[in-house]
Design an enzyme around this catalytic site. Structure first.
Site, mmCIF file in Angstrom:
data_model
loop_
_atom_site.group_PDB
_atom_site.id
_atom_site.type_symbol
_atom_site.label_atom_id
_atom_site.label_comp_id
_atom_site.label_asym_id
_atom_site.label_seq_id
_atom_site.Cartn_x
_atom_site.Cartn_y
_atom_site.Cartn_z
ATOM 1 N N SER A 1 4.104 7.430 -7.469
ATOM 2 C CA SER A 1 4.891 8.648 -7.600
ATOM 3 C C SER A 1 5.232 8.856 -9.057
ATOM 4 O O SER A 1 5.381 7.893 -9.812
ATOM 5 C CB SER A 1 6.185 8.545 -6.781
ATOM 6 O OG SER A 1 7.078 9.595 -7.104
ATOM 7 N N TYR B 1 14.058 4.239 -5.261
ATOM 8 C CA TYR B 1 12.701 4.729 -4.971
ATOM 9 C C TYR B 1 11.820 4.599 -6.204
ATOM 10 O O TYR B 1 10.703 4.060 -6.140
ATOM 11 C CB TYR B 1 12.764 6.181 -4.514
ATOM 12 C CG TYR B 1 11.416 6.827 -4.344
ATOM 13 C CD1 TYR B 1 10.541 6.420 -3.344
ATOM 14 C CD2 TYR B 1 11.006 7.871 -5.186
ATOM 15 C CE1 TYR B 1 9.307 7.019 -3.172
ATOM 16 C CE2 TYR B 1 9.771 8.475 -5.024
ATOM 17 C CZ TYR B 1 8.928 8.050 -4.016
ATOM 18 O OH TYR B 1 7.692 8.644 -3.862
#
Length: 243
Positions: A138, A151
């Protein structure tokens, strides 16, 4: 067109979003796809769609927060030629607002599960002298933000692991790469996707199929000289370009 006939591919988190798009692409190119997820109903839908398109697939359920189930997933998959570590969770919370349980869950699914799967499946690829692993990371791994630190950290670890595994297994014919998507339209991001898309140069959100095309290229022989690389697929970060 890629021809993956005769190769077996395991895609984690393949019942929705990017993982589903990847599974459909691999199946359409001839790979025998192992569809991983937690919901047998959604798994059956993806397997059925691959079959309708002329491919072959089967579903294997596993809870990636459980190390034992991850090991069983690897055992059930058997010898695979392609591993796509796509499954992931994200809670965009502040650091004080992130519980220990949430942090551990991020690490278990986003980082530990890929680590265990590579540890179980890459040696077999190396023994056979051929294999391709793609980790879906990501842009949160490299772009600091005031929320979502757990995250981002879990995905940053995967990017380091990508380079480490490329070094560890590359001499034996196993290529390990990553793809780092920006905002992508999925069921989990539908309510904010268009807003997030405005942050990139394209001014729009990505689609799962666009990320799947990058994954397809990275597992195909067309990318045989690419190893240890994380490909950005984010529409172009505004802060990364001059002006």
């Amino acid at each position: 067109m890629s021809d993956l006939t005769g190769r077996t591919a395991l895609v984690t988190g393949a019942t929705a979003g990017i993982g589903r798009a990847v599974a459909l692409q691999l199946g359409a190119r001839g790979a025998d796809v192992i569809v991983h997820g937690r919901d047998p109903g959604r798994g059956a839908e993806v397997v059925g769609e691959i079959a309708r398109r002329g491919g072959t697939a089967r579903f294997v359920a596993a809870d990636l927060t459980d190390a034992g189930e991850v090991a069983q997933l690897a055992a059930d998959a058997g010898e695979v030629d392609i591993l796509v570590n796509n499954a992931g969770i994200y809670d965009f919370t502040s650091t004080p607002g992130t519980s220990a349980e949430s942090f551990d869950r991020h690490v278990a699914i986003n980082t530990r599960a890929p680590f265990l799967l590579v540890g179980a499946l890459a040696p077999g690829m190396a023994k056979r002298g051929r294999g391709a692993i793609v980790n879906v990371t990501s842009t949160a791994a490299t772009s600091a933000a005031p929320i979502g630190a757990a995250y981002g950290a879990s995905k940053a670890a995967v990017e380091l692991l990508t380079r480490s595994w490329a070094t560890e297994f590359g001499a034996d014919g196993v290529r390990v790469n990553g793809v780092s998507p920006g905002p992508v339209r999925t069921a989990g991001t539908a309510h904010v996707a268009d807003l997030l898309g405005q942050a990139n140069i394209r001014g729009q959100v990505g689609e799962p199929e666009e990320i799947a095309e990058v994954v397809l290229f990275l597992v195909d022989d067309r990318s045989s000289y690419i190893n240890g690389t994380v490909v950005l697929a984010n529409g172009g970060e505004r802060s990364a370009l001059p002006g």
